[in-house]
Design a protein around this motif. Structure first.
Motif, PDB file in Angstrom:
ATOM      1  N   MET A   1     -40.007 -17.261  51.520  1.00 14.17           N
ATOM      2  CA  MET A   1     -39.375 -17.644  52.754  1.00 14.17           C
ATOM      3  C   MET A   1     -38.125 -16.839  53.043  1.00 14.17           C
ATOM      4  N   THR A   2     -37.602 -16.152  52.054  1.00 18.69           N
ATOM      5  CA  THR A   2     -36.392 -15.356  52.234  1.00 18.69           C
ATOM      6  C   THR A   2     -36.724 -13.885  52.156  1.00 18.69           C
ATOM      7  N   HIS A  12     -40.615  -7.543  56.696  1.00 17.43           N
ATOM      8  CA  HIS A  12     -40.597  -7.672  55.248  1.00 17.43           C
ATOM      9  C   HIS A  12     -40.633  -9.132  54.810  1.00 17.43           C
ATOM     10  N   ASP A  13     -40.676 -10.054  55.751  1.00 16.99           N
ATOM     11  CA  ASP A  13     -40.674 -11.480  55.463  1.00 16.99           C
ATOM     12  C   ASP A  13     -41.976 -12.062  56.009  1.00 16.99           C
ATOM     13  N   PRO A  14     -42.925 -12.433  55.145  1.00 16.78           N
ATOM     14  CA  PRO A  14     -44.223 -12.918  55.624  1.00 16.78           C
ATOM     15  C   PRO A  14     -44.106 -14.132  56.546  1.00 16.78           C
ATOM     16  N   PHE A  15     -43.171 -15.037  56.242  1.00 17.40           N
ATOM     17  CA  PHE A  15     -43.040 -16.213  57.099  1.00 17.40           C
ATOM     18  C   PHE A  15     -42.498 -15.833  58.478  1.00 17.40           C
ATOM     19  N   ALA A  16     -41.504 -14.931  58.512  1.00 17.17           N
ATOM     20  CA  ALA A  16     -40.981 -14.464  59.799  1.00 17.17           C
ATOM     21  C   ALA A  16     -42.076 -13.761  60.592  1.00 17.17           C
ATOM     22  N   THR A  20     -43.540 -14.760  64.279  1.00 24.70           N
ATOM     23  CA  THR A  20     -43.658 -13.774  65.355  1.00 24.70           C
ATOM     24  C   THR A  20     -45.068 -13.789  65.948  1.00 24.70           C
ATOM     25  N   ASP A  21     -46.069 -13.845  65.077  1.00 26.29           N
ATOM     26  CA  ASP A  21     -47.461 -13.882  65.541  1.00 26.29           C
ATOM     27  C   ASP A  21     -47.732 -15.148  66.346  1.00 26.29           C
ATOM     28  N   LEU A  22     -47.203 -16.283  65.869  1.00 27.38           N
ATOM     29  CA  LEU A  22     -47.448 -17.547  66.560  1.00 27.38           C
ATOM     30  C   LEU A  22     -46.720 -17.599  67.901  1.00 27.38           C
ATOM     31  N   ALA A  41     -48.613 -23.329  54.989  1.00 30.51           N
ATOM     32  CA  ALA A  41     -48.233 -24.117  53.816  1.00 30.51           C
ATOM     33  C   ALA A  41     -47.925 -23.214  52.624  1.00 30.51           C
ATOM     34  N   THR A  42     -48.759 -22.219  52.410  1.00 28.81           N
ATOM     35  CA  THR A  42     -48.551 -21.304  51.285  1.00 28.81           C
ATOM     36  C   THR A  42     -47.223 -20.574  51.411  1.00 28.81           C
ATOM     37  N   LEU A  43     -46.901 -20.089  52.605  1.00 27.04           N
ATOM     38  CA  LEU A  43     -45.655 -19.346  52.812  1.00 27.04           C
ATOM     39  C   LEU A  43     -44.426 -20.239  52.676  1.00 27.04           C
ATOM     40  N   LEU A  44     -44.602 -21.540  52.912  1.00 28.28           N
ATOM     41  CA  LEU A  44     -43.492 -22.484  52.789  1.00 28.28           C
ATOM     42  C   LEU A  44     -43.443 -23.140  51.406  1.00 28.28           C
ATOM     43  N   GLU A  45     -44.308 -22.685  50.498  1.00 24.05           N
ATOM     44  CA  GLU A  45     -44.381 -23.219  49.134  1.00 24.05           C
ATOM     45  C   GLU A  45     -44.713 -24.705  49.136  1.00 24.05           C
ATOM     46  N   LEU A  46     -45.648 -25.077  50.012  1.00 20.93           N
ATOM     47  CA  LEU A  46     -46.125 -26.455  50.101  1.00 20.93           C
ATOM     48  C   LEU A  46     -47.601 -26.487  49.746  1.00 20.93           C
TER      49      LEU A  46
END
Length: 242
Positions: A1-2, A12-16, A20-22, A41-46
């Motif tokens: 997430m960071t 360089h940030d998969p969650f960011a 952006t895609d959404l 969920a995976t990117l948020l470690e859930l």
């Protein structure tokens, strides 16, 4: 997430990059089918994510989840049946509700939900309301099977995701919705409403008491509400008047 040391920018940030895609999908009129619960969920470690809409009656309708994680649907069912739990509180209060260890929640906070939830593998829950106008339109809920604090920034990142999900939700028809993989996204509890309608006719009662009777039966027999509704529709069980 960071962002990793030495890297800059959302690329360089998969969650960011996901956000952006959404946002791009939302800006072009896409709906919730553009978002993957498993990926987010995976990117948020859930272990999983769900999104429920809040109905006019204040109930939570499951609309978006990962079919491979049916245990999460069961937890949403519990909150729908019992009217209590983290997501229910987030919808009612309009603020985030975080539970890092279900086993340590005071017994009087959710007297019916907690013991039922502890029969599932889930131990930590974070619920973020999707605020629209005067109150929540939905609730985005993250689940984890291990107890303990969420990763730093999880609440903030879920909040950012909730903003995008709200826009996608507003563009989502409340009916069958084709997703990219050919599956359908629909109100999870359409069959519950159908079963409620059957009970109103069979028992000569109003929809409110009919739904309450359906919920009470599911809770008393420790069964998922959706399963009971399907039995009502198929005439496998018949309930008595309250």
């Amino acid at each position: 997430m960071t962002t990793p040391p030495g890297a800059t920018g959302p690329s360089h940030d998969p969650f960011a990059a996901l956000l952006t895609d959404l946002r791009r999908a939302a800006d072009t009129g896409r709906d919730l089918s553009a978002a993957s619960p498993a990926t987010a969920a995976t990117l948020l470690e859930l272990d999983g994510l769900t999104l429920c809409v809040v109905t006019a009656e204040g109930h939570l309708e499951l609309l978006w989840s990962d079919p491979a994680r049916r245990r999460l649907d069961d937890l949403d069912d519990l909150q729908y049946i019992l009217g209590e739990g983290p997501s229910a509180d987030a919808a009612r209060l309009g603020e985030a509700v975080i539970v890092t260890d279900l086993t340590s929640v005071p017994a009087d906070r959710w007297p019916a939900f907690q013991p039922a939830a502890l029969r599932t593998p889930i131990r930590a829950i974070i619920a973020i309301p999707l605020i629209f106008g005067a109150g929540p339109l939905g609730v985005l809920t993250g689940y984890r099977s291990t107890p303990g604090p969420f990763a730093p920034g999880t609440e903030h990142e879920l909040g950012r995701l909730a903003v995008v999900m709200l826009q996608l939700l507003l563009q989502t028809p409340m009916g069958p919705l084709a997703t990219d993989d050919g599956k359908h996204l629909a109100l999870h509890r359409a069959e519950i409403h159908q079963a409620t309608g059957i009970l109103t006719v069979q028992l000569g009662i109003q929809p409110g008491p009919a739904l309450a009777l359906l919920r009470a039966y599911a809770y008393r027999h420790d069964r998922p509400l959706l399963s009971v509704a399907r039995d009502i529709i198929a005439h496998r069980i018949r309930l008595s008047p309250p």
